[in-house]
Scaffold this active site. Structure first.
Site, PDB file in Angstrom:
ATOM      1  N   GLY A   1      -0.765   5.153  -2.844  1.00 63.47           N
ATOM      2  CA  GLY A   1      -0.917   5.943  -2.432  1.00 63.47           C
ATOM      3  C   GLY A   1       0.267   6.106  -0.664  1.00 63.47           C
ATOM      4  CB  THR A   2       1.203   3.758   2.323  1.00 64.84           C
ATOM      5  OG1 THR A   2      -0.740   3.355   2.192  1.00 64.84           O
ATOM      6  CG2 THR A   2       1.555   4.250   3.204  1.00 64.84           C
TER       7      THR A   2
ATOM      8  CG  ASN B   1      -8.809   7.895   5.083  1.00 62.62           C
ATOM      9  OD1 ASN B   1      -8.619   8.576   5.833  1.00 62.62           O
ATOM     10  ND2 ASN B   1      -9.111   6.981   5.826  1.00 62.62           N
TER      11      ASN B   1
ATOM     12  CD  GLN C   1     -11.175   8.074  -0.070  1.00 65.73           C
ATOM     13  OE1 GLN C   1     -11.789   7.847   0.068  1.00 65.73           O
ATOM     14  NE2 GLN C   1     -10.084   6.445   0.745  1.00 65.73           N
TER      15      GLN C   1
ATOM     16  CB  SER D   1      -3.779   5.565  -4.725  1.00 62.06           C
ATOM     17  OG  SER D   1      -3.552   3.955  -4.675  1.00 62.06           O
ATOM     18  CB  ALA D   2      -4.379   3.309  -9.827  1.00 62.89           C
ATOM     19  CG  HIS D   3      -6.148   1.004  -4.789  1.00 66.29           C
ATOM     20  ND1 HIS D   3      -7.620   0.667  -3.347  1.00 66.29           N
ATOM     21  CD2 HIS D   3      -5.664   1.488  -4.507  1.00 66.29           C
ATOM     22  CE1 HIS D   3      -6.636   1.446  -2.376  1.00 66.29           C
ATOM     23  NE2 HIS D   3      -6.364   1.511  -2.730  1.00 66.29           N
TER      24      HIS D   3
ATOM     25  CB  THR E   1      11.824  -2.721 -13.600  1.00 62.45           C
ATOM     26  OG1 THR E   1      12.920  -2.900 -13.127  1.00 62.45           O
ATOM     27  CG2 THR E   1      11.075  -2.849 -14.853  1.00 62.45           C
TER      28      THR E   1
ATOM     29  CB  CYS F   1      -4.798   0.586   6.378  1.00 59.56           C
ATOM     30  SG  CYS F   1      -5.782   1.697   5.428  1.00 59.56           S
TER      31      CYS F   1
HETATM   32  C1  LIG Z   1      20.168  -8.265  -9.313  1.00 62.54           C
HETATM   33  C2  LIG Z   1      18.724  -6.828  -9.240  1.00 62.54           C
HETATM   34  N1  LIG Z   1      18.442  -6.109  -8.305  1.00 62.54           N
HETATM   35  C3  LIG Z   1      17.307  -5.162  -8.039  1.00 62.54           C
HETATM   36  C4  LIG Z   1      17.047  -4.695  -9.250  1.00 62.54           C
HETATM   37  C5  LIG Z   1      15.895  -3.946  -9.299  1.00 62.54           C
HETATM   38  O1  LIG Z   1      14.310  -4.533  -9.381  1.00 62.54           O
HETATM   39  P1  LIG Z   1      13.295  -3.858  -9.808  1.00 62.54           P
HETATM   40  O2  LIG Z   1      13.220  -3.608 -11.282  1.00 62.54           O
HETATM   41  O3  LIG Z   1      11.599  -4.938 -10.132  1.00 62.54           O
HETATM   42  O4  LIG Z   1      13.138  -2.616  -8.861  1.00 62.54           O
HETATM   43  C6  LIG Z   1      17.016  -5.529 -10.345  1.00 62.54           C
HETATM   44  C7  LIG Z   1      16.376  -5.236 -11.213  1.00 62.54           C
HETATM   45  O5  LIG Z   1      16.213  -4.569 -12.482  1.00 62.54           O
HETATM   46  C8  LIG Z   1      17.928  -6.436 -10.908  1.00 62.54           C
HETATM   47  O6  LIG Z   1      18.490  -6.808 -11.663  1.00 62.54           O
HETATM   48  C1  LIG Z   2      -6.704   9.394   2.936  1.00 61.17           C
HETATM   49  C2  LIG Z   2      -5.452   7.892   2.199  1.00 61.17           C
HETATM   50  N1  LIG Z   2      -4.455   8.589   2.048  1.00 61.17           N
HETATM   51  C3  LIG Z   2      -3.760   6.629   1.631  1.00 61.17           C
HETATM   52  C4  LIG Z   2      -4.831   6.311   1.689  1.00 61.17           C
HETATM   53  C5  LIG Z   2      -2.701   4.780   1.330  1.00 61.17           C
HETATM   54  O1  LIG Z   2      -3.208   4.517  -0.180  1.00 61.17           O
HETATM   55  P1  LIG Z   2      -2.764   2.959  -0.731  1.00 61.17           P
HETATM   56  O2  LIG Z   2      -3.495   1.595  -0.012  1.00 61.17           O
HETATM   57  O3  LIG Z   2      -2.948   2.908  -2.208  1.00 61.17           O
HETATM   58  O4  LIG Z   2      -1.611   3.103  -0.244  1.00 61.17           O
HETATM   59  C6  LIG Z   2      -5.558   5.855   1.891  1.00 61.17           C
HETATM   60  C7  LIG Z   2      -6.097   4.644   1.613  1.00 61.17           C
HETATM   61  O5  LIG Z   2      -6.192   3.826   2.039  1.00 61.17           O
HETATM   62  C8  LIG Z   2      -6.409   7.119   2.277  1.00 61.17           C
HETATM   63  O6  LIG Z   2      -7.732   6.717   2.222  1.00 61.17           O
END
Ligand SMILES: Cc1ncc(COP(=O)(O)O)c(C=O)c1O
Ligand SMILES: Cc1ncc(COP(=O)(O)O)c(C=O)c1O
Ligand code: FES
Ligand code: FES
Lengths: 142, 393, 393
Positions: free
Chosen positions: B72-73, B152, B180, B200-202, B238, B326
């Protein structure tokens, strides 16, 4: 986050309370965290006979007050003055970095109570400085 | 055995079993890189697209308006920094509120250092942003307004639809931090005229470390994380396939159970509020009484300090927080509580209890049993309480 | 049943069972927010700190120099954008190579638009960056040099230690993209004088969507994702605990098995190279013959086009790629192959086969059986081949 000793002193604080006819009372606060600590002293012949505290503060603040009271009771006022926040922290097996100031609060509350005792009894205690309202002033000097 | 009551659902939630089950194949079996060309990666890509549709459905958007992020951040950072840059030619003024999450506030502070002009709108004593103040704050350089949907810390809900209608007419972009709100409030980006929305999923029983940003079609938003062509070239890296699948499943479940969840949580919240106010003196409810998240309660107990309270509750098996998780590393009182007008020493003594799907009314009863003696015990220790009692005599 | 050979480990890897097992409790049981104060969140925080130590150990850093991110791409973005900003007072010049991953290249292009000066060092025909060219490129405004440790497309390894020693003397910061190197090459940030290093879990049998950035103590690096106080205030966002635990476990295993893995993969790589060069005409190996990642092979087959080749291999149960997975959306030939001097039409016909822990020598044999007729079939279709054959007569 806290050591077992800190938790013990937090859960079972020693010397918590008030002394009705205290010889010295000191209150210090920290504007940064908003916490406040008050120490009551009973002194006879220059020896601390009894000590009590009250604290509005975090776990570390409660634990350091409790530990500090244990460390000064039975000591002369001069000896009590030498109980530093470092010594209190060590006795508690350490504090997290953001909580170091809490132990300073305990040290300064004791100093403030000693100052109050000295004022009331018209004596001077070697090395004792007048108390500050907000311990942040001291922290910044360090 | 003592009871265990997790009452910190605004901090984070447990991944629900159905969600974890949906995620599992994507760790060890369907592990291909979704950007690859071969068949085994295709089911993977398909899974990501299904999740995209699930998110779109939940907020009444189109699938190609949903972009997955790392949290979310990140969504909040992307929205604000991206708009600030992409619309720099149009203006340099952003409006937000003084009660946003730090993901918005600290980003705004960063943008201020970059020379942007930020207006922090005040809120009323319930924590609701003033639409009047907003109307007065917009000027011809205003490019974006960012408002938290539900707070929040104090749970208060903002009048998003009203604000959206106004901004739509003014042709000013509208970002909403709905982190939230998802799973607790109905969200409709069309009816609410929202242009960008963070989630944010969590926070709704999905995994940590995956979020999404809704970007209305037509909104220019430069990339925040540059690199490969993932997420149609707008968010590189990725794809976190398992996490994205989890987010999709979780938002689908949360949305379909929205009414049931509200029906479960609102009575719990209301009983806790009513009984605490009745049984404990010198306590105030922070945030609005009715206009708040279904499972969300925030109190300030005068004369006592938040951390001590949390530790004693923890000992009693009750897991709560004193505002936003946080900031637990920080000593400052909550900016939200200060913004609704609490004095420093009272802002320090706040307690947030937030219920979720695993909680029951028995949990509320348990809290009502444990909390009063703990408050009493801490007050007995407090020099502030001593002074207060003496001043009463 | 036909065989299935996954030979695209440079794109991504399957989470290994031990890693998934280590992660599982953090979805449903140990789900507390690690920034919370209560006891159940503490085991969570502890798990994150253990992972931090595992990462530190793997690269000879200290735990408090490791910061978790959402992916390798985020680590790269953070390092470059952060240094560009934090050291703006010192200079505006950044040096990198022409064969970086897009996470670096596109970030550099973005920084150029922000007014930074970027030098893209050339590489030799093996893909090795020239240390001489680097020495000539540094000037008093150079604040950062960013060099890929091992190339993702062609597998070539750069002389990181030599470059590090030079930059250390010049007091210029050194960032290394080690995303492909972790688990394949020994890494020592002290001996190599590396100041910042990016890595990504899914390249070494950890989960997707989690990475890390090593930041040497004393290096100033402004936050990239602003918000809460997580990661000691430097990277906001609720920690992806399960992902971080997976990263930690995966890097520990990968490092402890480094020699075994090399001993497994190098003979496979070498046999594939030798046999393909022997059995198929008009093919070249891209990247260095010896100085390359243990399981990494990249060929160019003259007269044929990469996508067609991949599809036919896919049909035969062989999963490979034609360079970087992240660019499969694009039609441009690989910038890496162009940088090592390949003409356009040959750069289009490249094939990357990258082996990992599940592969065996039988997989190599299987590829050696399937690949030649496929190449032949495509060449029979190719007007370029026809022209060539005619020109030979
Ligand atoms: C040399 C290199 N740098 C950066 C990345 C980026 O990593 P990610 O896909 O986990 O963001 C990759 C692979 O995708 C990579 O092979
Ligand atoms: C209102 C709000 N915005 C943003 C965030 C950030 O989400 P995350 O911790 O998944 O980055 C939170 C929770 O931490 C939140 O409560
Ligand atoms: S945080 Fe202030 S006394 Fe502990
Ligand atoms: S003919 Fe298909 S990509 Fe050019």
């Amino acid at each position: 986050m806290y050591s077992e000793k800190v938790m013990d002193h937090f859960m079972n604080p020693r010397n918590m309370g008030e002394i009705e006819d205290a010889d010295g009372v000191g209150t210090v606060g920290n504007a940064k965290c908003g916490d406040i600590m008050r120490i009551f002293l009973k002194v006879e012949d220059g020896v601390i006979q009894d000590v009590k505290f009250k604290t509005f503060g975090c776990g570390a603040a409660v634990a350091t007050s409790s530990m500090a009271t244990e460390m000064v009771v039975g000591k002369t006022v001069e000896e009590a003055l030498k109980v530093t926040n470092k010594a209190v922290m060590e006795a508690l097996d350490g504090l997290p970095p953001v909580k170091v100031h809490c132990s300073l609060l305990a040290e300064q509350a004791i100093h403030a109570a000693l100052w109050d005792y000295a004022q009331k009894h018209n004596i001077t205690i070697e090395g004792l400085k007048p108390p500050v309202e907000d311990i942040e002033e001291i922290e910044e000097e360090e | 055995m003592e009871r265990k009551v997790y009452a910190d659902h605004s901090a984070t939630t447990a991944v629900r079993p159905e969600v974890l089950e949906a995620m599992l194949p994507y760790f060890t079996e369907e592990y291909g890189n979704p950007s690859s060309i071969y068949a085994i990666a295709r089911s993977n890509k398909q899974a990501v697209e299904t999740a995209r549709e699930q998110v779109a459905m939940a907020i009444n958007a189109k699938a190609d308006e949903i972009f997955f992020t790392g949290c979310g951040t990140e969504s909040d950072n992307w929205a604000l920094k991206g708009i600030a840059e992409s619309y720099a030619g149009k203006g340099d003024h952003i409006i937000t509120t003084s009660v946003e999450h730090h993901a918005i506030l600290h980003t705004c502070q960063y943008l201020e250092k970059q020379g942007k002009r930020i207006t922090y709108l005040p809120v009323d004593e319930d924590g609701v942003v003033s639409v009047e103040a907003l109307k007065n704050a917009v000027d011809q350089d205003t490019i974006l307004v960012s408002i938290i949907m539900a707070n929040n810390e104090i749970g208060t809900i903002n009048p998003i639809e009203e604000i959206g209608a106004f901004l739509h007419e003014k042709k000013i972009l509208f970002h909403v931090d709905a982190v939230q709100a998802v799973g607790s409030l109905p969200i409709d980006v069309q009816a609410m005229h929202i242009d960008l929305l963070s989630l944010s999923a969590h926070k709704f029983y999905g995994p940590k470390g995956v979020g999404a940003l809704y970007i209305r079609k037509g909104v220019k938003l430069r990339s925040f994380i540059h690199g490969g062509a993932q997420e149609r070239g707008r968010r590189a890296g990725t794809e976190n396939v398992a996490g994205i699948v989890g987010l999709g499943k979780a938002i689908e479940l949360a949305t379909s159970e929205l009414e049931a969840r509200r029906a479960q949580l609102i009575p719990m919240r209301d009983r806790l509020i009513d009984e605490v106010l009745r049984r404990i003196p010198y306590v105030r409810l922070n945030g609005a009484r009715e206009n708040r998240l279904p499972g969300h309660v925030n109190f300030s107990f005068q004369f006592i300090e938040g951390e001590s309270l949390l530790i004693l509750l923890d000992m009693a098996g009750i897991y709560a927080s004193s505002g936003s998780a946080c900031t637990s590393g920080s000593l400052d009182p909550s900016h939200v509580l200060l913004a609704i007008g609490l004095p420093h020493e009272i802002a320090h003594g706040s307690l947030r209890l937030t219920f979720g799907r695993e909680n029951t009314m028995e949990d509320v009863d348990y809290i009502l049993e444990k909390l009063p003696p703990i408050v009493e015990r801490l007050r007995a220790m407090s020099p502030l309480y001593e002074d207060f009692i003496k001043s009463q005599n």
